[in-house]
Design a protein around this motif. Structure first.
Motif, PDB file in Angstrom:
ATOM      1  N   ALA A 298       0.833  -1.202   0.000  1.00 13.87           N
ATOM      2  CA  ALA A 298       0.000   0.000   0.000  1.00 13.87           C
ATOM      3  C   ALA A 298       0.868   1.253   0.000  1.00 13.87           C
ATOM      4  CB  ALA A 298      -0.928  -0.005   1.212  1.00 13.87           C
ATOM      5  N   LYS A 299       1.963   1.231   0.726  1.00 10.97           N
ATOM      6  CA  LYS A 299       2.862   2.392   0.788  1.00 10.97           C
ATOM      7  C   LYS A 299       3.481   2.667  -0.580  1.00 10.97           C
ATOM      8  CE  LYS A 299       5.230   5.551   2.908  1.00 10.97           C
ATOM      9  NZ  LYS A 299       4.588   6.825   3.138  1.00 10.97           N
ATOM     10  N   VAL A 300       3.931   1.624  -1.254  1.00 13.61           N
ATOM     11  CA  VAL A 300       4.535   1.784  -2.581  1.00 13.61           C
ATOM     12  C   VAL A 300       3.518   2.351  -3.562  1.00 13.61           C
ATOM     13  CG1 VAL A 300       5.450   0.489  -4.545  1.00 13.61           C
ATOM     14  CG2 VAL A 300       6.284   0.015  -2.255  1.00 13.61           C
ATOM     15  N   VAL A 301       2.299   1.819  -3.526  1.00 13.81           N
ATOM     16  CA  VAL A 301       1.252   2.287  -4.440  1.00 13.81           C
ATOM     17  C   VAL A 301       0.924   3.740  -4.154  1.00 13.81           C
ATOM     18  CG1 VAL A 301      -1.180   2.017  -5.059  1.00 13.81           C
ATOM     19  CG2 VAL A 301       0.292   0.016  -4.836  1.00 13.81           C
ATOM     20  N   SER A 302       0.792   4.106  -2.879  1.00  8.10           N
ATOM     21  CA  SER A 302       0.424   5.481  -2.546  1.00  8.10           C
ATOM     22  C   SER A 302       1.531   6.448  -2.938  1.00  8.10           C
ATOM     23  CB  SER A 302       0.075   5.601  -1.063  1.00  8.10           C
ATOM     24  OG  SER A 302       1.155   6.050  -0.300  1.00  8.10           O
ATOM     25  N   ASN A 303       2.798   6.035  -2.820  1.00  6.45           N
ATOM     26  CA  ASN A 303       3.891   6.909  -3.255  1.00  6.45           C
ATOM     27  C   ASN A 303       3.827   7.147  -4.756  1.00  6.45           C
ATOM     28  OD1 ASN A 303       4.999   7.319  -0.755  1.00  6.45           O
ATOM     29  ND2 ASN A 303       6.549   5.728  -0.953  1.00  6.45           N
ATOM     30  N   GLY A 304       3.509   6.093  -5.509  1.00  6.61           N
ATOM     31  CA  GLY A 304       3.393   6.245  -6.958  1.00  6.61           C
ATOM     32  C   GLY A 304       2.264   7.190  -7.329  1.00  6.61           C
ATOM     33  N   VAL A 305       1.137   7.085  -6.651  1.00  6.22           N
ATOM     34  CA  VAL A 305      -0.005   7.958  -6.916  1.00  6.22           C
ATOM     35  C   VAL A 305       0.360   9.396  -6.584  1.00  6.22           C
ATOM     36  CG1 VAL A 305      -2.343   8.541  -6.163  1.00  6.22           C
ATOM     37  CG2 VAL A 305      -1.738   6.171  -6.624  1.00  6.22           C
ATOM     38  N   ASP A 306       1.009   9.611  -5.443  1.00  2.00           N
ATOM     39  CA  ASP A 306       1.405  10.965  -5.053  1.00  2.00           C
ATOM     40  C   ASP A 306       2.340  11.581  -6.090  1.00  2.00           C
ATOM     41  OD1 ASP A 306      -0.087  10.766  -2.766  1.00  2.00           O
ATOM     42  OD2 ASP A 306       1.605  10.327  -1.447  1.00  2.00           O
ATOM     43  N   ARG A 307       3.297  10.792  -6.561  1.00  2.00           N
ATOM     44  CA  ARG A 307       4.247  11.316  -7.551  1.00  2.00           C
ATOM     45  C   ARG A 307       3.545  11.685  -8.839  1.00  2.00           C
ATOM     46  NH1 ARG A 307       7.914   6.990  -8.149  1.00  2.00           N
ATOM     47  NH2 ARG A 307       7.677   6.360  -6.025  1.00  2.00           N
ATOM     48  N   ARG A 308       2.595  10.843  -9.273  1.00  2.00           N
ATOM     49  CA  ARG A 308       1.857  11.160 -10.495  1.00  2.00           C
ATOM     50  C   ARG A 308       1.067  12.444 -10.339  1.00  2.00           C
ATOM     51  NH1 ARG A 308       0.746   5.573 -11.314  1.00  2.00           N
ATOM     52  NH2 ARG A 308      -1.038   5.849  -9.966  1.00  2.00           N
ATOM     53  N   GLN A 309       0.430  12.626  -9.184  1.00  2.00           N
ATOM     54  CA  GLN A 309      -0.353  13.839  -8.953  1.00  2.00           C
ATOM     55  C   GLN A 309       0.549  15.064  -8.919  1.00  2.00           C
ATOM     56  OE1 GLN A 309      -2.435  12.811  -5.377  1.00  2.00           O
ATOM     57  NE2 GLN A 309      -4.150  11.920  -6.472  1.00  2.00           N
ATOM     58  N   ASP A 310       1.727  14.924  -8.320  1.00  6.13           N
ATOM     59  CA  ASP A 310       2.664  16.051  -8.279  1.00  6.13           C
ATOM     60  C   ASP A 310       3.101  16.449  -9.686  1.00  6.13           C
ATOM     61  OD1 ASP A 310       2.525  16.165  -5.549  1.00  6.13           O
ATOM     62  OD2 ASP A 310       4.394  15.064  -5.198  1.00  6.13           O
ATOM     63  N   ARG A 311       3.393  15.446 -10.515  1.00  3.90           N
ATOM     64  CA  ARG A 311       3.807  15.759 -11.895  1.00  3.90           C
ATOM     65  C   ARG A 311       2.680  16.443 -12.646  1.00  3.90           C
ATOM     66  NH1 ARG A 311       6.443  10.399 -12.217  1.00  3.90           N
ATOM     67  NH2 ARG A 311       4.528   9.701 -13.187  1.00  3.90           N
ATOM     68  N   ARG A 312       1.450  15.979 -12.431  1.00  3.19           N
ATOM     69  CA  ARG A 312       0.308  16.575 -13.114  1.00  3.19           C
ATOM     70  C   ARG A 312       0.146  18.034 -12.690  1.00  3.19           C
ATOM     71  NH1 ARG A 312      -4.155  13.090 -11.711  1.00  3.19           N
ATOM     72  NH2 ARG A 312      -3.135  11.619 -13.088  1.00  3.19           N
ATOM     73  N   GLU A 313       0.291  18.298 -11.390  1.00  6.53           N
ATOM     74  CA  GLU A 313       0.172  19.677 -10.907  1.00  6.53           C
ATOM     75  C   GLU A 313       1.293  20.546 -11.449  1.00  6.53           C
ATOM     76  OE1 GLU A 313       0.017  19.350  -6.682  1.00  6.53           O
ATOM     77  OE2 GLU A 313      -1.959  18.422  -6.690  1.00  6.53           O
ATOM     78  N   ASP A 314       2.506  19.999 -11.554  1.00  7.58           N
ATOM     79  CA  ASP A 314       3.627  20.764 -12.107  1.00  7.58           C
ATOM     80  C   ASP A 314       3.353  21.152 -13.550  1.00  7.58           C
ATOM     81  OD1 ASP A 314       4.988  20.617  -9.743  1.00  7.58           O
ATOM     82  OD2 ASP A 314       6.329  18.977 -10.368  1.00  7.58           O
ATOM     83  N   ARG A 315       2.789  20.215 -14.325  1.00  7.42           N
ATOM     84  CA  ARG A 315       2.476  20.537 -15.731  1.00  7.42           C
ATOM     85  C   ARG A 315       1.424  21.631 -15.803  1.00  7.42           C
ATOM     86  NH1 ARG A 315       2.804  14.777 -16.784  1.00  7.42           N
ATOM     87  NH2 ARG A 315       0.574  14.664 -16.460  1.00  7.42           N
ATOM     88  N   ARG A 316       0.453  21.585 -14.902  1.00  9.44           N
ATOM     89  CA  ARG A 316      -0.597  22.626 -14.915  1.00  9.44           C
ATOM     90  C   ARG A 316       0.000  23.981 -14.539  1.00  9.44           C
ATOM     91  NH1 ARG A 316      -5.198  19.171 -11.807  1.00  9.44           N
ATOM     92  NH2 ARG A 316      -5.867  17.944 -13.584  1.00  9.44           N
TER      93      ARG A 316
END
Length: 49
Positions: free
Chosen positions: A28-46
């Motif tokens: 669960a920790k690994v999955v949540s870290n991956g989700v957080d990183r994806r969201q951060d990248r998406r926000e950076d692009r915006r």
């Protein structure tokens, strides 16, 4: 369904329920870290637009 031959009576150092819980928590920790990183990248692009 019967368990495999090598499975009967063998419990690890920690014990089966604890080891299973640790594996689930780790996954669960690994999955949540991956989700957080994806969201951060998406926000950076915006922010760049």
């Amino acid at each position: 369904m019967p368990m495999g031959i090598g499975r009967v009576g063998r419990v690890g150092m920690i014990g089966a329920p604890v080891a299973r819980t640790a594996a689930v928590v780790g996954t669960a920790k690994v999955v949540s870290n991956g989700v957080d990183r994806r969201q951060d990248r998406r926000e950076d692009r915006r922010d760049r637009r």
